[in-house]
Design an enzyme around this catalytic site. Structure first.
Site, PDB file in Angstrom:
ATOM      1  N   VAL A   1      14.106   2.963   7.209  1.00 41.52           N
ATOM      2  CA  VAL A   1      12.763   3.425   6.812  1.00 41.52           C
ATOM      3  C   VAL A   1      12.229   2.524   5.707  1.00 41.52           C
ATOM      4  O   VAL A   1      12.896   2.311   4.696  1.00 41.52           O
ATOM      5  CB  VAL A   1      12.817   4.881   6.295  1.00 41.52           C
ATOM      6  CG1 VAL A   1      11.414   5.353   5.933  1.00 41.52           C
ATOM      7  CG2 VAL A   1      13.463   5.800   7.322  1.00 41.52           C
ATOM      8  N   LYS A   2      11.023   2.009   5.939  1.00 42.95           N
ATOM      9  CA  LYS A   2      10.421   1.143   4.924  1.00 42.95           C
ATOM     10  C   LYS A   2       9.433   1.972   4.106  1.00 42.95           C
ATOM     11  O   LYS A   2       8.534   2.609   4.673  1.00 42.95           O
ATOM     12  CB  LYS A   2       9.660   0.025   5.637  1.00 42.95           C
ATOM     13  CG  LYS A   2       9.896  -1.360   5.084  1.00 42.95           C
ATOM     14  CD  LYS A   2       9.120  -2.336   5.937  1.00 42.95           C
ATOM     15  CE  LYS A   2       9.310  -3.750   5.512  1.00 42.95           C
ATOM     16  NZ  LYS A   2       8.377  -4.633   6.220  1.00 42.95           N
ATOM     17  N   CYS A   3       9.617   1.972   2.798  1.00 42.73           N
ATOM     18  CA  CYS A   3       8.698   2.699   1.908  1.00 42.73           C
ATOM     19  C   CYS A   3       8.083   1.702   0.925  1.00 42.73           C
ATOM     20  O   CYS A   3       8.770   0.790   0.468  1.00 42.73           O
ATOM     21  CB  CYS A   3       9.455   3.738   1.083  1.00 42.73           C
ATOM     22  SG  CYS A   3      10.032   5.151   2.021  1.00 42.73           S
TER      23      CYS A   3
END
Ligand code: G3P
Length: 222
Positions: free
Chosen positions: A82-84
């Protein structure tokens, strides 16, 4: 150094995977928006092509929304990371997602302090954007050096993913500094392989071989 492709193009990912040196893929909303079709299906197909981490970015801007989207991405395939974005909300979401066992790639990193906080929040990867700093006359590679140096002082389980690499020398510099990963467009990966002396040398070998074969044929027929 691990090599990731920075694209959502299945064609490009297949081409890079065929070379046998592809370790993962990073996508972002801009890259996914360029491709036709359902982003979820594209991400699943990318996971089928590449055996390695595939980053999928959240677009919510509040921590709760990011965590919700992150869980959704992560449930698609075990290789999804997951890219935040590196904001206060992104940091909170990273803490929540990492405690739940999801891997997070903290993106849009432009300072060593952002990287340090991301690692403390449990991010598995930090993505310093080298080219975009270079774009504003700030040496992007110095950021990579600082982060590698800082992480080396502690035992953070967080990899430095040099991003926004625009040319082969960016990759060389990132590798010299010990960045764990470099993510790049296919054009950069192809340029890393190309050398005119290789092409000239190969042509000469093949020409000499053909000449020798012809001479041998003439000798054996007389
Ligand atoms: O990995 C981040 C990348 O997509 C940004 O690259 O060239 O748009 O700065 P660039």
């Amino acid at each position: 150094m691990k090599i990731f492709l920075d694209t959502a193009s299945l064609k490009e990912i297949r081409e890079a995977a065929d070379l046998g040196v592809l370790d993962g893929v990073t996508t972002n909303p801009t890259l996914l928006a360029k491709e036709n079709g359902d982003p979820e299906q594209s991400l699943l197909e990318i996971c089928r092509i590449v055996e390695g981490p595939v980053s999928a970015e959240v677009v919510a801007t509040d921590a709760e929304g990011m965590a919700r989207e992150g869980r959704h991405w992560a449930a698609l395939h075990p290789n999804i990371v997951v890219k935040c974005p590196c904001t206060a909300e992104g940091l909170k979401a990273t803490r929540v997602l990492s405690r739940e066992g999801h891997r997070v790639n903290m993106t849009l990193i432009f300072s060593p302090t952002q990287a340090l906080l991301s690692a403390k929040a449990g991010a598995s990867f930090v993505s310093p954007f080298v080219g975009r700093l270079d774009d504003i006359s700030t040496p992007g590679m110095e950021l990579v050096a600082d982060i590698v140096n800082i992480f080396g002082n502690y035992r953070y389980d967080c990899e430095v993913l040099a991003a926004s690499l625009r040319h082969p020398m960016h990759v060389v510099e990132a590798a010299r500094l010990g960045a764990h990963i470099g993510t790049m467009p296919l054009s950069v990966l192809n340029a890393m392989l190309k050398h005119p002396l290789t092409d000239i040398g190969l042509k000469r070998f093949l020409d000499d071989w053909e000449k020798a074969k012809k001479e041998l044929a003439v000798k054996t027929t007389h």
